[in-house]
Design a protein around this motif. Sequence first.
Motif, PDB file in Angstrom:
ATOM      1  N   UNK A 135       0.825  -1.202   0.000  1.00  0.00           N
ATOM      2  CA  UNK A 135       0.000   0.000   0.000  1.00  0.00           C
ATOM      3  C   UNK A 135       0.863   1.258   0.000  1.00  0.00           C
ATOM      4  N   UNK A 136       1.939   1.251   0.773  1.00  0.00           N
ATOM      5  CA  UNK A 136       2.817   2.424   0.823  1.00  0.00           C
ATOM      6  C   UNK A 136       3.408   2.729  -0.549  1.00  0.00           C
ATOM      7  N   UNK A 137       3.696   1.683  -1.304  1.00  0.00           N
ATOM      8  CA  UNK A 137       4.215   1.882  -2.659  1.00  0.00           C
ATOM      9  C   UNK A 137       3.162   2.560  -3.533  1.00  0.00           C
ATOM     10  N   UNK A 138       1.908   2.159  -3.377  1.00  0.00           N
ATOM     11  CA  UNK A 138       0.821   2.802  -4.125  1.00  0.00           C
ATOM     12  C   UNK A 138       0.770   4.291  -3.801  1.00  0.00           C
ATOM     13  N   UNK A 139       0.887   4.630  -2.522  1.00  0.00           N
ATOM     14  CA  UNK A 139       0.840   6.025  -2.099  1.00  0.00           C
ATOM     15  C   UNK A 139       2.038   6.833  -2.607  1.00  0.00           C
ATOM     16  N   UNK A 140       3.158   6.159  -2.815  1.00  0.00           N
ATOM     17  CA  UNK A 140       4.399   6.843  -3.207  1.00  0.00           C
ATOM     18  C   UNK A 140       4.454   7.119  -4.702  1.00  0.00           C
ATOM     19  N   UNK A 141       3.808   6.287  -5.496  1.00  0.00           N
ATOM     20  CA  UNK A 141       3.922   6.337  -6.957  1.00  0.00           C
ATOM     21  C   UNK A 141       3.586   7.695  -7.569  1.00  0.00           C
ATOM     22  N   UNK A 142       2.457   8.348  -7.217  1.00  0.00           N
ATOM     23  CA  UNK A 142       2.075   9.566  -7.942  1.00  0.00           C
ATOM     24  C   UNK A 142       3.117  10.674  -7.921  1.00  0.00           C
ATOM     25  N   UNK A 143       3.861  10.822  -6.830  1.00  0.00           N
ATOM     26  CA  UNK A 143       4.824  11.918  -6.734  1.00  0.00           C
ATOM     27  C   UNK A 143       6.264  11.494  -7.004  1.00  0.00           C
ATOM     28  N   UNK A 144       6.511  10.187  -7.075  1.00  0.00           N
ATOM     29  CA  UNK A 144       7.889   9.717  -7.253  1.00  0.00           C
ATOM     30  C   UNK A 144       8.155   9.246  -8.674  1.00  0.00           C
ATOM     31  N   UNK A 145       7.116   8.801  -9.362  1.00  0.00           N
ATOM     32  CA  UNK A 145       7.280   8.399 -10.765  1.00  0.00           C
ATOM     33  C   UNK A 145       7.287   9.652 -11.644  1.00  0.00           C
ATOM     34  N   UNK A 146       8.309   9.784 -12.509  1.00  0.00           N
ATOM     35  CA  UNK A 146       8.447  10.985 -13.344  1.00  0.00           C
ATOM     36  C   UNK A 146       8.677  10.661 -14.814  1.00  0.00           C
TER      37      UNK A 146
ATOM     38  N   UNK B  16      13.567  -0.108   4.731  1.00  0.00           N
ATOM     39  CA  UNK B  16      13.353   1.169   5.419  1.00  0.00           C
ATOM     40  C   UNK B  16      12.699   0.947   6.779  1.00  0.00           C
ATOM     41  N   UNK B  17      11.674   0.107   6.820  1.00  0.00           N
ATOM     42  CA  UNK B  17      10.997  -0.168   8.091  1.00  0.00           C
ATOM     43  C   UNK B  17      11.927  -0.904   9.055  1.00  0.00           C
ATOM     44  N   UNK B  18      12.581  -1.940   8.548  1.00  0.00           N
ATOM     45  CA  UNK B  18      13.485  -2.716   9.402  1.00  0.00           C
ATOM     46  C   UNK B  18      14.589  -1.842   9.969  1.00  0.00           C
TER      47      UNK B  18
ATOM     48  N   UNK C 101       5.041  12.267  -1.006  1.00  0.00           N
ATOM     49  CA  UNK C 101       5.511  11.211  -1.881  1.00  0.00           C
ATOM     50  C   UNK C 101       6.654  10.440  -1.258  1.00  0.00           C
ATOM     51  N   UNK C 102       6.948  10.731   0.012  1.00  0.00           N
ATOM     52  CA  UNK C 102       8.033  10.047   0.710  1.00  0.00           C
ATOM     53  C   UNK C 102       7.580   8.666   1.143  1.00  0.00           C
ATOM     54  N   UNK C 103       8.365   7.648   0.832  1.00  0.00           N
ATOM     55  CA  UNK C 103       7.943   6.279   1.112  1.00  0.00           C
ATOM     56  C   UNK C 103       7.753   6.033   2.601  1.00  0.00           C
ATOM     57  N   UNK C 104       8.662   6.524   3.422  1.00  0.00           N
ATOM     58  CA  UNK C 104       8.572   6.295   4.865  1.00  0.00           C
ATOM     59  C   UNK C 104       7.286   6.892   5.417  1.00  0.00           C
ATOM     60  N   UNK C 105       6.957   8.108   5.008  1.00  0.00           N
ATOM     61  CA  UNK C 105       5.712   8.721   5.457  1.00  0.00           C
ATOM     62  C   UNK C 105       4.502   7.946   4.940  1.00  0.00           C
ATOM     63  N   UNK C 106       4.633   7.366   3.769  1.00  0.00           N
ATOM     64  CA  UNK C 106       3.530   6.590   3.198  1.00  0.00           C
ATOM     65  C   UNK C 106       3.247   5.319   3.988  1.00  0.00           C
TER      66      UNK C 106
ATOM     67  N   UNK D 225       8.782   8.753  12.668  1.00  0.00           N
ATOM     68  CA  UNK D 225       8.609  10.207  12.694  1.00  0.00           C
ATOM     69  C   UNK D 225       9.507  10.895  13.717  1.00  0.00           C
ATOM     70  N   UNK D 226       9.685  10.287  14.896  1.00  0.00           N
ATOM     71  CA  UNK D 226      10.478  10.908  15.957  1.00  0.00           C
ATOM     72  C   UNK D 226      11.011   9.806  16.852  1.00  0.00           C
ATOM     73  N   UNK D 227      12.069   9.152  16.403  1.00  0.00           N
ATOM     74  CA  UNK D 227      12.552   7.956  17.086  1.00  0.00           C
ATOM     75  C   UNK D 227      13.012   8.249  18.515  1.00  0.00           C
ATOM     76  N   UNK D 228      13.605   9.421  18.750  1.00  0.00           N
ATOM     77  CA  UNK D 228      14.073   9.747  20.102  1.00  0.00           C
ATOM     78  C   UNK D 228      12.912   9.875  21.074  1.00  0.00           C
ATOM     79  N   UNK D 229      11.813  10.462  20.606  1.00  0.00           N
ATOM     80  CA  UNK D 229      10.626  10.593  21.444  1.00  0.00           C
ATOM     81  C   UNK D 229      10.035   9.224  21.740  1.00  0.00           C
ATOM     82  N   UNK D 230      10.023   8.345  20.735  1.00  0.00           N
ATOM     83  CA  UNK D 230       9.519   6.990  20.941  1.00  0.00           C
ATOM     84  C   UNK D 230      10.370   6.267  21.977  1.00  0.00           C
TER      85      UNK D 230
END
Length: 499
Positions: A143-154, A179-181, A322-327, A427-432
């Motif tokens: 799903x994250x890849x789907x969200x990333x495609x519109x702004x990352x594919x050029x 990225x997640x790992x 369009x950032x994958x991590x945010x997606x 988003x904020x690893x130190x806070x986590x």
Amino acid sequence: MQKFTGAAAQEEAQRLLAFSHKAIASALAPFEPRSTFKAWFSTYRGIEELINLPVELAGEPLLYQVLGLDLLDMQGFAQEMVSIKASLDSRLSRLVVMRLLKTLVQLHAISRSFAMHGVPCASELVTVGSAIDYLQSRRRHILALLYTIPKTCHGSRRLHEVDGFNQFLYLIETACRGTTTMHYNLMLSMVYPDFSLEVDNAGASASHGFNALDSLFLEPERTAITEMAGVDLAEFKNVPVNRRLIFSKAELENNLGLIAAAYAEFNLDQTTYGQLAAFFRSLLPMVVDEYYVQLTTGRFDELCSKHGLPDHLKKALVVDSGDYVESTSTYAPFNRVGGELVTSITLLSRFANHWKNSCLNRVRRYQIRSGFIFEHSVKEALRRQGFTVTDIKRVGHAEFDVVATLDGVIYNIQCKNNLVDLNRIEADVKKFVRYNRRLDRAYQRALDKEGTREKVLLGELGLSDIKHFVVSRFPVATQNAAVLPFGEISRFKAIAVDA
């Protein structure tokens, strides 16, 4: 092989994160955004239908034939597909069958390719049954890849629907999952003093792991709808559902009503969830092919205004990066594709459940009630593993959450329902990490407290052996063997008996 510890491990995790991020952008850049989005969305739909097929065919012989289909046996696969197609044709609509068969053919091809090239996940793509588990575990990335495609594919390269797995599944398996790992590894390197990261040409392996999902590969929530007493999921159908379809707009309408009914005691409809549900119902006439919803930004704004959606809710509905991590962290159902907003009934249902949680988590009465519901869920899980759950809640002035026995041993369990925002890892690893440490210390104090009053339970039950545990609804990174996330509750007996 290089081994990194301490600050060096954190630096290496950051370097590998940047490498994965660059690899995703580089792989997507040559593709034309609109056609690629459309093709991958179609692939995503096929994956969702396959994942939900066991629910639709529960108890039917056809299900076991499909689940047992060998993806690596070329001749056997072709022969079985003829029989499976005939059986599916008699049970589901023609278009649903076409999508399922297309997904199975893609899985067959990619499983053989992965096996031939020694891709580690090939062992998870042996049968359709194991492939469904695999796809569930990768669902967030698909799903994250789907969200990333519109702004990352050029580029101008077009993606064909039958080629989705071949083009993107290896990317998901490497850079996307990486990225997640690696975000988890970065967090763990800050939590564990003895954390180490070993890196070679084949990849990276960490000394510690972190499982953020439950047994069904879903993100934890304080109270799942299946845990709400008095709500019969099988019978709650205000709108008839076509059994020849796996997804339909009728299911979205029923889901909205089910959520409202299940949590009615907390006045959910009087929160912004009520406005959201009304907005989603206004989209039902726009559903195309019982799945897709597409509307202009102008029409979207009009409907949001009509139903009084506050700005923060309206913003949460649309993918904004369009950032994958945010997606990987967003629940937003709408994607901007060209000048239009596109979504599906399943993404709308997913967001409705998320927003329900967001609204309820602010309700004090729900926070308290969810704790009791959680205790009930822990008790049921223990009973299934052979424990005898006592009815002890108070002995004198001492209160207890769950007290169970097995083979002459008392298991005293504290149930902790503290909310943990797992998105903060990215988003904020130190806070986590700071919050994680507070919970870890709090859970140890809870265990220490139980130790000081264990004689109360020993005397009450007339036994001589007792063990104390904490079961946490949300996962916590800890070296404390007496703290277990609820997502791993099925392992409680194996862990507790040997403790």
